[in-house]
Design a protein around this motif. Structure first.
Motif: not given
Length: 557
Positions: A157-161
């Protein structure tokens, strides 16, 4: 021959748009509410789209099916191929124990999870986006974070954001360069305008990442590092996009950000080390101890990713890319030799029953080919990095091959997901459903500057690519903007800038991220994690573009 009809339901645009929206709403429901596995949601959405294309849009069934096959092939190569090779390279470092050294080298720089996320998810991910694009940035950076001990869902999730800020200039500026042809607007002008929008997001994203991870109180502790990371990236992004062009902003901004933050952390440390609540004190203490490795050991452990970085950067150079795909027309002897090989490994067979068999609104036939660039694909560069890494990490060919087979087996469902959602993107485009939605948003009149980036956001959600979204809606943006008195350069930039925050909820990106961190079948959980952030950020961009079309019009080049 079949001609596209963008208002097939009683010749009414809004009724047709509601029908075109059904597969998208179904996909949201399937993941966010029903929590279906990704491949089930993807396949059923694809089936629904085909039925609507044939019944509602009156697309011939044979053409609908062949359009799906065109998308599925593109989903497997280049996108699926990148995922396979990225995860494979990561698994090689894990199997040989070298990833433990990588983990400790990052921890020796900072044990703080907030700062690790800034270095890897934001800065390193942006570098990979600028060099390769497609799924490589999320796949590799998410795998790195998960290997460091991040919860896999959080890592993905953090990498997508974090991947939002660099997407518009990804793959050596292709999303922006691609708009020049169909719109006639110089890529440099679009680059300048995007460079006056995304830097605001680039400053905000590091702050937002830490907010998601740790909350308001913990932001203050690392605010100096957040400022260094975000401002160095944003300033370089603005300068390079406005004075150099669209090719280098990601690569330069990420490198400046990494170096600036690494140097800053050498002299500054947060007052307290942040770790996730699920991490035990014993494990944390163990991490702190396992940081004594020689510089040679650290360099060797990182070497597979250094080789990866060098090769995908090389693959991204326009002249090299042309040679790898058999389209080089220069005089360089080495590139001519590569071109000879690349021409035999590049296949563009027409899609049977589809190529030049669909007429667009202007009555022009639409070409449809299976694009198979075996040597030029970024995944091939990553595979070559894995071959070189075989000798670096010291693994036998037998174990190397076994690891590759394991990777293929683990990724079979993500590959089905990717093939199905790209198939959906292609059927949505060829049937005219995507254009119907774009035309409906274009009818918003004086509020179009706000909805202009939402059109790009929708395009990336459907296609999974900022480049595809720009090609799909670029001319529509230009025509609509001109008709309402909005600067067309602003509208084109808005399409690209809005698209970047659609990447985190694109079914393709969700499937890639889940595959990279071993969350196959958990795509619905990741979608639920990212969708609220995507909606929040697209609203912010919509407001910015609306202001730039009115009170901040001086920002338009």
């Amino acid at each position: 021959m079949w001609k596209q009809d963008f208002t097939p339901i009683a010749d009414q645009l809004w009724l047709s748009a509601i029908v075109a929206l059904i597969p998208i709403l179904y996909f949201f429901w399937a993941l966010a509410v029903k929590r279906m596995k990704g491949h089930v949601a993807g396949l059923t959405t694809l089936l629904l789209a085909v039925v609507l294309a044939v019944i509602a849009y009156r697309m011939p069934a044979g053409k609908a099916v062949m359009s799906v096959t065109q998308g599925a092939v593109y989903g497997l190569l280049p996108i699926g191929w990148i995922i396979i090779t990225s995860v494979f390279l990561y698994k090689l470092t894990v199997k040989t124990g070298h990833f433990d050294i990588i983990r400790n080298s990052v921890i020796s720089l900072t044990e703080d999870r907030r700062l690790q996320a800034l270095l890897i998810a934001f800065s390193f991910g942006a570098f990979l986006e600028g060099a390769a694009g497609f799924g490589a940035p999320v796949a590799i950076s998410a795998a790195l974070l998960a290997g460091l001990g991040f919860n896999p869902l959080y890592a993905a999730g953090l990498c997508l954001i974090a991947n939002t800020a660099p997407v518009a200039f990804g793959a050596v500026g292709i999303p922006i360069i691609s708009m020049e042809g169909p719109t006639g607007v110089p890529a440099m002008e679009i680059s300048k305008m995007v460079g006056r929008q995304l830097p605001f997001l680039s400053v905000f994203i590091p702050f937002y990442l830490v907010l998601i991870m740790a909350g308001w109180k913990k932001i203050v502790e690392v605010l100096p590092a957040i400022i260094v990371s975000g401002v160095s990236f944003a300033l370089t992004q603005y300068l390079s996009s406005n004075f150099l062009g669209p090719e280098l902003p990601d690569i330069l901004s990420s490198l400046v950000s990494i170096v600036a933050l690494a140097v800053f952390l050498h002299y500054w440390k947060p007052k307290s080390i942040f770790r996730f609540a699920t991490e035990s004190e014993v494990a944390a203490a163990g991490q702190a101890v396992r940081t004594t490795h020689s510089s040679g050991e650290v360099f060797r452990a990182w070497s597979p990713f250094l080789v990866l970085t060098a090769l995908i950067s090389l693959w991204g150079i326009p002249q090299v890319k042309a040679a790898l795909t058999g389209h080089y027309e220069g005089t360089n002897g080495l590139l001519k030799a590569v071109n000879a090989i690349g021409s035999h490994l590049t296949f563009m067979p027409p899609v049977p029953g589809l190529n030049n068999q669909i007429l667009n609104a202007s009555g022009q036939p639409i070409a449809a080919v299976y694009k198979l660039e075996l040597l030029g694909a970024a995944g091939t560069a990553i595979l070559l990095a894995a071959v070189v890494s075989k000798f670096i990490v010291g693994i036998s060919w037998k174990e190397w091959a076994r690891t590759f087979a394991e990777t293929l087996n683990e990724l079979k469902y993500p590959l089905i997901t990717i093939a199905s959602v790209v198939g959906f993107a292609y059927i949505a485009n060829s049937s005219g459903m995507s254009t119907t939605l774009g035309m409906a948003l274009a009818k918003t009149g004086s509020f179009f500057p706000f909805f202009s980036p939402i059109l790009g956001w929708l395009g990336v959600f459907i296609t999974g690519s900022d480049t595809s979204s720009n090609l799909l809606f670029g001319n529509l943006q230009k025509v609509t903007a001109t008709s309402i008195g909005m600067d067309p350069v602003l509208a084109l930039a808005a399409n690209s800038s809005g698209g970047v925050v659609g990447k985190m909820i694109s079914p393709q990106s969700i499937a890639v991220a889940c595959a990279a961190v071993g969350l196959t079948g958990k795509e619905s959980d990741l979608f639920r994690f990212t969708v609220k952030h995507s909606v929040f950020l697209i609203i912010l961009i919509g407001i910015l573009v609306y202001l730039q079309s009115t009170v901040l019009s001086w920002m338009i080049p």
